[in-house]
Design a protein around this motif. Structure first.
Motif, short mmCIF file in Angstrom:
data_model
loop_
_atom_site.label_atom_id
_atom_site.label_comp_id
_atom_site.label_asym_id
_atom_site.label_seq_id
_atom_site.Cartn_x
_atom_site.Cartn_y
_atom_site.Cartn_z
N LYS A 26 0.82 -1.22 0.00
CA LYS A 26 0.00 0.00 0.00
C LYS A 26 0.85 1.26 0.00
N SER A 27 2.16 1.08 -0.11
CA SER A 27 3.10 2.19 -0.17
C SER A 27 4.40 1.63 -0.74
N SER A 28 5.24 2.51 -1.19
CA SER A 28 6.53 2.06 -1.71
C SER A 28 7.64 2.29 -0.69
N GLY A 29 7.25 2.54 0.56
CA GLY A 29 8.26 2.78 1.59
C GLY A 29 9.04 4.04 1.28
N ASP A 30 10.35 3.91 1.22
CA ASP A 30 11.20 5.06 0.93
C ASP A 30 11.43 5.25 -0.56
N CYS A 31 10.84 4.40 -1.37
CA CYS A 31 11.04 4.44 -2.81
C CYS A 31 10.06 5.44 -3.45
N TYR A 32 10.60 6.31 -4.28
CA TYR A 32 9.80 7.27 -5.06
C TYR A 32 10.19 7.15 -6.52
N PHE A 33 9.24 7.47 -7.38
CA PHE A 33 9.52 7.52 -8.82
C PHE A 33 9.11 8.87 -9.35
N LEU A 34 10.03 9.53 -10.04
CA LEU A 34 9.75 10.79 -10.71
C LEU A 34 9.50 10.45 -12.18
N PRO A 35 8.28 10.61 -12.67
CA PRO A 35 7.89 10.07 -13.98
C PRO A 35 8.23 10.94 -15.18
N TYR A 36 9.29 11.67 -15.11
CA TYR A 36 9.61 12.63 -16.17
C TYR A 36 10.49 12.00 -17.25
N LEU A 37 9.99 10.96 -17.87
CA LEU A 37 10.77 10.23 -18.87
C LEU A 37 10.89 11.00 -20.19
N THR A 42 4.16 20.75 -17.25
CA THR A 42 3.34 21.36 -16.21
C THR A 42 3.58 20.66 -14.89
N PRO A 43 4.01 21.34 -13.89
CA PRO A 43 4.14 22.78 -13.76
C PRO A 43 5.57 23.30 -13.97
N TYR A 44 6.50 22.43 -14.33
CA TYR A 44 7.91 22.81 -14.32
C TYR A 44 8.42 23.43 -15.62
N ASN A 45 7.74 23.19 -16.72
CA ASN A 45 8.14 23.70 -18.03
C ASN A 45 9.63 23.44 -18.30
N ASN A 46 10.00 22.17 -18.15
CA ASN A 46 11.39 21.77 -18.35
C ASN A 46 11.43 20.50 -19.20
N PRO A 47 11.56 20.66 -20.52
CA PRO A 47 11.57 19.48 -21.39
C PRO A 47 12.79 18.59 -21.19
N THR A 175 7.18 15.20 -0.16
CA THR A 175 8.53 14.67 -0.43
C THR A 175 8.77 14.59 -1.93
N PHE A 176 7.76 14.10 -2.67
CA PHE A 176 7.84 14.02 -4.13
C PHE A 176 8.14 15.39 -4.73
N ARG A 177 7.43 16.42 -4.27
CA ARG A 177 7.65 17.78 -4.79
C ARG A 177 9.08 18.25 -4.52
N HIS A 178 9.58 17.94 -3.34
CA HIS A 178 10.96 18.30 -3.00
C HIS A 178 11.94 17.59 -3.93
N LEU A 179 11.72 16.29 -4.16
CA LEU A 179 12.60 15.53 -5.05
C LEU A 179 12.52 16.06 -6.47
N ALA A 180 11.32 16.40 -6.92
CA ALA A 180 11.16 16.95 -8.27
C ALA A 180 11.90 18.27 -8.41
N ALA A 181 11.82 19.11 -7.40
CA ALA A 181 12.51 20.40 -7.45
C ALA A 181 14.03 20.22 -7.54
N GLU A 182 14.53 19.14 -6.94
CA GLU A 182 15.98 18.86 -7.01
C GLU A 182 16.44 18.53 -8.43
N THR A 183 15.54 18.07 -9.27
CA THR A 183 15.94 17.65 -10.62
C THR A 183 15.88 18.80 -11.62
N LEU A 184 15.39 19.95 -11.21
CA LEU A 184 15.28 21.09 -12.14
C LEU A 184 16.62 21.60 -12.58
#
Length: 184
Positions: A26-37, A42-47, A175-184
């Motif tokens: 019911k959760s992935s524990g500490d595992c996250y996936f950022l789906p920006y393949l 939207t909302p990052y406008n970063n191709p 946490t996902f939002r924080h991780l996504a911001a790190e990839t910008l």
């Protein structure tokens, strides 16, 4: 999801979703996936934004990773919904069709993530073409949008947010939002 299925289960999305459903995960524990393949608009406008798994350990199973993929896509949808909300457009429910929406598990996860009721509708195999045809009819025949939009596909299933799960997902979303911001 197809990308992950190609890597993890010889392309069989259904097998991955069935395995996840049967696993009780019911959760992935500490595992996250950022789906920006393919980047993100939207909302990052970063191709050039890249997808990635974060937080893998030796205890991470394929079911955890499958869940992380589903959750990551649901979180990306939540990002898009937030942009709509920021534009002062009120949305009180959603309808979804086809593809991954065939999975009851994923539909409920999306519902819980977005905090909105979701209706799964028939017609996923023709939905996009039908939408394009409706738009073409409007542009060529001076047809009112309300007349075109009235033909709603049959409802197959309704989902309502689970408030407790929604709270847990909101914490993970931050946490996902924080991780996504790190990839910008």
């Amino acid at each position: 999801m197809q990308w992950f299925a190609n890597i993890a289960s010889q392309g069989d999305v259904t097998a991955l979703l069935d395995e996840l459903d049967e696993s009780g995960v019911k959760s992935s524990g500490d595992c996250y996936f950022l789906p920006y393949l393919s980047g993100e608009r939207t909302p990052y406008n970063n191709p050039a934004m890249k997808g990635r798994f974060v937080g893998l350990t030796q205890q991470t199973t394929r079911a955890h990773m499958t869940y992380a993929v589903l959750e990551g896509v649901a979180f990306a949808l939540k990002d898009g919904l937030q942009v709509i909300n920021d534009a002062k457009v009120a949305i009180d429910s959603l309808s979804i069709i086809g593809g991954g929406a065939k999975s009851h598990y994923w539909r409920q996860l999306i519902c819980d993530t977005l905090g909105l009721p979701i209706t799964y509708r028939a017609g996923g195999d023709v939905g996009p073409a039908l939408g394009a045809a409706r738009l073409a009819a409007m542009s060529e025949n001076d047809v009112e949008l309300t007349n075109i939009a009235r033909a709603v596909p049959k409802a197959i299933a309704n989902h309502h947010p689970n408030v407790e799960r929604q709270k847990a997902l909101q914490t993970r979303y931050q946490t996902f939002r924080h991780l996504a911001a790190e990839t910008l």
